[in-house]
Scaffold this motif. Structure first.
Motif, mmCIF file in Angstrom:
data_model
loop_
_atom_site.group_PDB
_atom_site.id
_atom_site.type_symbol
_atom_site.label_atom_id
_atom_site.label_comp_id
_atom_site.label_asym_id
_atom_site.label_seq_id
_atom_site.Cartn_x
_atom_site.Cartn_y
_atom_site.Cartn_z
ATOM 1 N N GLU A 1 0.842 -1.191 0.000
ATOM 2 C CA GLU A 1 0.000 0.000 0.000
ATOM 3 C C GLU A 1 0.876 1.239 0.000
ATOM 4 O OE1 GLU A 1 -2.834 0.031 3.152
ATOM 5 O OE2 GLU A 1 -3.765 -1.828 2.512
ATOM 6 N N LEU A 2 0.500 2.223 -0.793
ATOM 7 C CA LEU A 2 1.219 3.484 -0.865
ATOM 8 C C LEU A 2 0.294 4.599 -0.413
ATOM 9 C CD1 LEU A 2 2.852 3.079 -4.388
ATOM 10 C CD2 LEU A 2 3.893 2.620 -2.177
ATOM 11 N N GLU A 3 0.814 5.471 0.468
ATOM 12 C CA GLU A 3 0.031 6.604 0.964
ATOM 13 C C GLU A 3 0.840 7.873 0.775
ATOM 14 O OE1 GLU A 3 -0.505 5.414 5.021
ATOM 15 O OE2 GLU A 3 -2.282 4.232 4.556
ATOM 16 N N LEU A 4 0.168 8.947 0.402
ATOM 17 C CA LEU A 4 0.809 10.231 0.167
ATOM 18 C C LEU A 4 0.559 11.150 1.359
ATOM 19 C CD1 LEU A 4 2.279 12.065 -1.903
ATOM 20 C CD2 LEU A 4 0.005 12.744 -2.710
ATOM 21 N N TYR A 5 1.641 11.728 1.896
ATOM 22 C CA TYR A 5 1.567 12.658 3.027
ATOM 23 C C TYR A 5 2.197 13.980 2.640
ATOM 24 C CZ TYR A 5 0.188 8.841 6.074
ATOM 25 O OH TYR A 5 -0.488 7.798 6.663
ATOM 26 N N GLY A 6 1.648 15.080 3.156
ATOM 27 C CA GLY A 6 2.168 16.410 2.883
ATOM 28 C C GLY A 6 3.339 16.756 3.782
ATOM 29 N N SER B 1 -3.668 11.229 0.459
ATOM 30 C CA SER B 1 -4.389 10.283 -0.368
ATOM 31 C C SER B 1 -3.702 8.924 -0.370
ATOM 32 C CB SER B 1 -4.435 10.815 -1.805
ATOM 33 O OG SER B 1 -5.002 9.902 -2.696
ATOM 34 N N LYS B 2 -4.469 7.885 -0.660
ATOM 35 C CA LYS B 2 -3.878 6.582 -0.945
ATOM 36 C C LYS B 2 -3.547 6.557 -2.430
ATOM 37 C CE LYS B 2 -5.507 3.482 2.533
ATOM 38 N NZ LYS B 2 -5.582 2.074 2.776
ATOM 39 N N LEU B 3 -2.415 5.992 -2.773
ATOM 40 C CA LEU B 3 -2.032 5.845 -4.175
ATOM 41 C C LEU B 3 -2.446 4.436 -4.586
ATOM 42 C CD1 LEU B 3 1.518 7.466 -3.985
ATOM 43 C CD2 LEU B 3 -0.669 8.578 -4.387
ATOM 44 N N ASP B 4 -3.725 4.285 -4.881
ATOM 45 C CA ASP B 4 -4.272 2.942 -5.068
ATOM 46 C C ASP B 4 -4.752 2.636 -6.485
ATOM 47 O OD1 ASP B 4 -6.404 4.653 -4.965
ATOM 48 O OD2 ASP B 4 -7.436 3.629 -3.332
ATOM 49 N N HIS C 1 4.554 6.917 1.803
ATOM 50 C CA HIS C 1 4.738 5.898 2.834
ATOM 51 C C HIS C 1 4.352 4.546 2.244
ATOM 52 C CE1 HIS C 1 4.871 4.161 6.856
ATOM 53 N NE2 HIS C 1 3.756 3.537 6.540
ATOM 54 N N VAL C 2 5.229 3.558 2.382
ATOM 55 C CA VAL C 2 4.984 2.213 1.882
ATOM 56 C C VAL C 2 4.684 1.308 3.067
ATOM 57 C CG1 VAL C 2 5.958 0.264 0.610
ATOM 58 C CG2 VAL C 2 6.622 2.606 0.018
ATOM 59 N N SER C 3 3.590 0.560 2.993
ATOM 60 C CA SER C 3 3.246 -0.363 4.077
ATOM 61 C C SER C 3 2.798 -1.690 3.493
ATOM 62 C CB SER C 3 2.148 0.228 4.957
ATOM 63 O OG SER C 3 0.981 0.442 4.210
ATOM 64 N N GLN C 4 2.708 -2.666 4.349
ATOM 65 C CA GLN C 4 2.311 -4.029 3.995
ATOM 66 C C GLN C 4 3.188 -4.591 2.875
ATOM 67 O OE1 GLN C 4 -1.875 -4.210 3.195
ATOM 68 N NE2 GLN C 4 -2.394 -4.111 5.348
#
Length: 70
Positions: free
Chosen positions: A2-7, A14-17, A35-38
Motif C-alpha cells: 500500500e502506498l500513501e501520500l503525506y504532505g 491520499s492513498k495511491l491505489d 509511505h509504503v506499508s504491507q
C-alpha cells in the motif's frame, strides 16, 4: 503493498491505489512523502537474501576495501 501520500506537515493526502495512474494525477507537492506499508513476505525475503549476500561479499573483500566511499 500500500502506498500513501503525506504532505510536508505529515497530513494524510491520499492513498495511491490506482495501479494505472501516474504520480502526477495525485495532489503531489514539493516536500511530500510516500509511505509504503504491507510489504509482502516475498519482498522481505528478497531484501534479506540481498543483505546476506552483500555481507558475505564485504567480508570477503575486507583486505582490499579502503573504507573510502566515492
Amino acid at each position: 503493498m500500500e502506498l500513501e501520500l503525506y504532505g510536508v506537515d505529515d497530513k494524510f493526502y491520499s492513498k495511491l491505489d490506482q495501479e494505472d495512474a501516474l504520480l502526477g494525477s495525485y495532489p503531489v507537492d514539493d516536500g511530500c512523502r510516500i509511505h509504503v506499508s504491507q510489504i509482502s513476505s516475498l519482498a522481505t525475503g528478497l531484501a534479506s537474501a540481498m543483505m546476506s549476500h552483500w555481507g558475505k561479499t564485504m567480508a570477503g573483500n575486507k583486505h582490499s576495501h579502503s573504507g573510502v566511499c566515492v
